[in-house]
Design a protein around this motif. Structure first.
Motif, mmCIF file in Angstrom:
data_model
loop_
_atom_site.group_PDB
_atom_site.id
_atom_site.type_symbol
_atom_site.label_atom_id
_atom_site.label_comp_id
_atom_site.label_asym_id
_atom_site.label_seq_id
_atom_site.Cartn_x
_atom_site.Cartn_y
_atom_site.Cartn_z
ATOM 1 N N LYS A 139 0.838 -1.196 0.000
ATOM 2 C CA LYS A 139 0.000 0.000 0.000
ATOM 3 C C LYS A 139 0.877 1.251 0.000
ATOM 4 O O LYS A 139 1.625 1.483 0.945
ATOM 5 C CB LYS A 139 -0.936 0.020 1.216
ATOM 6 C CG LYS A 139 -1.903 -1.158 1.270
ATOM 7 C CD LYS A 139 -2.872 -1.152 0.091
ATOM 8 C CE LYS A 139 -3.834 -2.331 0.158
ATOM 9 N NZ LYS A 139 -4.603 -2.481 -1.080
ATOM 10 N N THR A 140 0.773 2.051 -1.051
ATOM 11 C CA THR A 140 1.520 3.297 -1.146
ATOM 12 C C THR A 140 0.601 4.381 -1.704
ATOM 13 O O THR A 140 -0.538 4.107 -2.073
ATOM 14 C CB THR A 140 2.732 3.164 -2.085
ATOM 15 O OG1 THR A 140 2.257 3.011 -3.443
ATOM 16 C CG2 THR A 140 3.608 1.974 -1.711
ATOM 17 N N PHE A 141 1.111 5.592 -1.791
ATOM 18 C CA PHE A 141 0.301 6.661 -2.371
ATOM 19 C C PHE A 141 -0.058 6.347 -3.824
ATOM 20 O O PHE A 141 -1.075 6.823 -4.339
ATOM 21 C CB PHE A 141 1.023 8.011 -2.258
ATOM 22 C CG PHE A 141 2.127 8.234 -3.263
ATOM 23 C CD1 PHE A 141 1.865 8.908 -4.460
ATOM 24 C CD2 PHE A 141 3.416 7.775 -3.032
ATOM 25 C CE1 PHE A 141 2.869 9.110 -5.399
ATOM 26 C CE2 PHE A 141 4.417 7.981 -3.957
ATOM 27 C CZ PHE A 141 4.152 8.643 -5.152
ATOM 28 N N ARG A 142 0.737 5.514 -4.497
ATOM 29 C CA ARG A 142 0.422 5.157 -5.879
ATOM 30 C C ARG A 142 -0.779 4.219 -5.960
ATOM 31 O O ARG A 142 -1.578 4.316 -6.880
ATOM 32 C CB ARG A 142 1.652 4.538 -6.567
ATOM 33 C CG ARG A 142 2.766 5.555 -6.791
ATOM 34 C CD ARG A 142 3.959 4.974 -7.551
ATOM 35 N NE ARG A 142 4.993 5.978 -7.729
ATOM 36 C CZ ARG A 142 5.961 6.220 -6.858
ATOM 37 N NH1 ARG A 142 6.030 5.508 -5.737
ATOM 38 N NH2 ARG A 142 6.850 7.166 -7.082
ATOM 39 N N THR A 143 -0.912 3.307 -4.998
ATOM 40 C CA THR A 143 -2.091 2.432 -5.015
ATOM 41 C C THR A 143 -3.352 3.221 -4.672
ATOM 42 O O THR A 143 -4.452 2.841 -5.077
ATOM 43 C CB THR A 143 -1.936 1.239 -4.044
ATOM 44 O OG1 THR A 143 -1.614 1.723 -2.735
ATOM 45 C CG2 THR A 143 -0.861 0.284 -4.504
ATOM 46 N N ALA A 151 -5.715 1.905 -8.099
ATOM 47 C CA ALA A 151 -5.846 0.692 -7.273
ATOM 48 C C ALA A 151 -5.132 -0.513 -7.872
ATOM 49 O O ALA A 151 -4.663 -1.396 -7.146
ATOM 50 C CB ALA A 151 -7.320 0.373 -7.059
ATOM 51 N N ALA A 152 -5.018 -0.558 -9.209
ATOM 52 C CA ALA A 152 -4.406 -1.725 -9.870
ATOM 53 C C ALA A 152 -2.881 -1.639 -9.922
ATOM 54 O O ALA A 152 -2.235 -2.558 -10.431
ATOM 55 C CB ALA A 152 -4.957 -1.865 -11.287
ATOM 56 N N TYR A 153 -2.308 -0.569 -9.375
ATOM 57 C CA TYR A 153 -0.847 -0.401 -9.433
ATOM 58 C C TYR A 153 -0.155 -1.612 -8.815
ATOM 59 O O TYR A 153 -0.433 -1.998 -7.677
ATOM 60 C CB TYR A 153 -0.444 0.881 -8.690
ATOM 61 C CG TYR A 153 1.036 1.172 -8.711
ATOM 62 C CD1 TYR A 153 1.647 1.658 -9.863
ATOM 63 C CD2 TYR A 153 1.815 0.948 -7.594
ATOM 64 C CE1 TYR A 153 3.006 1.919 -9.898
ATOM 65 C CE2 TYR A 153 3.179 1.208 -7.611
ATOM 66 C CZ TYR A 153 3.769 1.692 -8.766
ATOM 67 O OH TYR A 153 5.130 1.948 -8.785
ATOM 68 N N GLY A 162 3.956 4.293 3.097
ATOM 69 C CA GLY A 162 3.213 4.906 2.004
ATOM 70 C C GLY A 162 4.053 5.229 0.783
ATOM 71 O O GLY A 162 3.526 5.745 -0.208
ATOM 72 N N TYR A 163 5.349 4.902 0.839
ATOM 73 C CA TYR A 163 6.245 5.187 -0.281
ATOM 74 C C TYR A 163 7.045 3.939 -0.631
ATOM 75 O O TYR A 163 7.131 2.992 0.146
ATOM 76 C CB TYR A 163 7.201 6.335 0.061
ATOM 77 C CG TYR A 163 6.488 7.644 0.301
ATOM 78 C CD1 TYR A 163 6.149 8.477 -0.762
ATOM 79 C CD2 TYR A 163 6.127 8.025 1.586
ATOM 80 C CE1 TYR A 163 5.471 9.669 -0.543
ATOM 81 C CE2 TYR A 163 5.440 9.211 1.814
ATOM 82 C CZ TYR A 163 5.118 10.028 0.743
ATOM 83 O OH TYR A 163 4.445 11.203 0.954
ATOM 84 N N GLU A 164 7.659 3.965 -1.810
ATOM 85 C CA GLU A 164 8.487 2.853 -2.257
ATOM 86 C C GLU A 164 9.968 3.156 -2.023
ATOM 87 O O GLU A 164 10.340 4.310 -1.771
ATOM 88 C CB GLU A 164 8.235 2.588 -3.750
ATOM 89 C CG GLU A 164 6.808 2.153 -4.052
ATOM 90 C CD GLU A 164 6.571 1.923 -5.536
ATOM 91 O OE1 GLU A 164 7.300 1.123 -6.146
ATOM 92 O OE2 GLU A 164 5.658 2.564 -6.093
ATOM 93 N N ALA A 165 10.788 2.131 -2.156
ATOM 94 C CA ALA A 165 12.231 2.312 -2.027
ATOM 95 C C ALA A 165 12.742 3.362 -3.011
ATOM 96 O O ALA A 165 13.621 4.169 -2.677
ATOM 97 C CB ALA A 165 12.944 0.973 -2.261
ATOM 98 N N ASP A 166 12.154 3.378 -4.220
ATOM 99 C CA ASP A 166 12.554 4.368 -5.238
ATOM 100 C C ASP A 166 12.435 5.790 -4.705
ATOM 101 O O ASP A 166 13.290 6.643 -4.959
ATOM 102 C CB ASP A 166 11.648 4.274 -6.475
ATOM 103 C CG ASP A 166 11.710 2.936 -7.177
ATOM 104 O OD1 ASP A 166 12.050 1.945 -6.512
ATOM 105 O OD2 ASP A 166 11.403 2.884 -8.368
#
Length: 295
Positions: free
Chosen positions: A71-75, A79-81, A115-119
């Motif tokens: 679950k991140t801000f992108r999802t 939702a399908a991210y 809420g964020y990815e490693a990137d």
């Protein structure tokens, strides 16, 4: 790669190294384990990749960045991210906690943000520290090429150990004829099957690159829709909302709130601590590569 008298910060994409290490060894059908049955093949492979890069690029400072969950801000935006990704293999899952312990034993900070990815953590740290240091990003993810600038180089791991492509603004332009920020616009158009967002349906990499090279960015393309072939124009107009959304999804955030002081990242090995950890994991051979004495 940047060359100067500055110190160098190596930012490691921990997820990329772990998955690469696991699948590289699991392909043979053999999974390395401790006597107690703990799988360690990804940890072992991770250390081979990681330490090879340390020896090759000689960073003065290192930090390792991780995803925290799905679950991140992108999802929230889409939702399908990454919704097409299968669960991590059972033998890999317990190794994530252990590799964090291994990094701790090396004195290397493990960085992540809810809420964020490693990137995004890597982008943020690169943004913060590249004014005063040379920054190197170690990954297998070509999305990271958007972070390249005069003081940040992206090291893409290629097949085999010790095989890298180091991207600077010059080498990126030479190989792809793109500026770093244009990587985002190309992804906005073509989408990303591995991250499961579509971009503009019917536009592939070749067309996306050509459009960005000719019109510089998404805004330039939209300002020149009348100049495009009817087929391409119709595709873009039909998927305009997804084009803008895909661009947001493709953009690495460089302003995440992170607790990471540069002094904590200085690479200073505590040999006794390292030897103890790798003895526990039944990997004394790693100590030999690192020049760490096993008591």
């Amino acid at each position: 790669m940047t060359t100067s008298n500055k110190e160098t910060l190596l930012l490691v994409d921990g997820m990329a190294l772990m998955f690469r290490a696991f699948y590289a060894s699991a392909a043979s059908g053999y999974i390395r384990r401790t006597k107690a049955g703990l799988p360690t093949n990804a940890i072992y492979g991770f250390m081979r990749y990681f330490w090879d890069a340390v020896e090759k690029f000689s960073p003065s400072h290192v930090a390792c960045c991780w995803d925290l969950g799905s679950k991140t801000f992108r999802t929230e935006q889409f939702a399908a991210y990454k919704g097409n990704r299968s669960e991590a293999p059972d033998d890999l899952i317990p190794q994530f906690a252990v590799i964090l312990e291994v990094m701790d034993s090396l004195g290397i900070p493990n960085i992540s943000a809810q809420g964020y990815e490693a990137d995004d953590c890597i982008g943020t740290l690169a943004s913060i520290y590249c004014q005063d240091m040379d920054v190197l990003v170690l990954t297998g993810d070509h999305d990271m090429l958007q972070l390249v600038n005069d003081c940040t180089s992206v090291i893409i791991m290629k097949k085999g150990h010790g095989n890298y492509m180091v991207y600077t603004p010059d080498s990126l332009m030479e190989e792809k004829q793109l500026l770093p920020r244009q990587i985002i616009d190309v992804k906005a158009l073509m989408g990303d099957p591995s991250d499961n967002y579509p971009g503009v349906r019917g536009i592939g990499e070749k067309t996306a690159v050509k459009l960005v090279q000719e019109y510089h960015d998404v805004e330039g393309i939209l300002a020149n829709l009348e100049a495009l072939s009817k087929g391409v124009r119709t595709k873009i107009e039909t998927d305009l909302d997804m084009l803008h959304l895909s661009r947001q999804l493709a953009t690495i955030k460089c302003d995440v709130e992170l607790a990471c002081q540069i002094d904590e990242c200085r690479l200073e090995l505590n040999h006794a601590l390292i030897a103890s950890k790798f003895e526990e994991l039944e990997m004394k051979s790693i100590c030999a590569w690192m020049g760490v004495a096993v008591v």
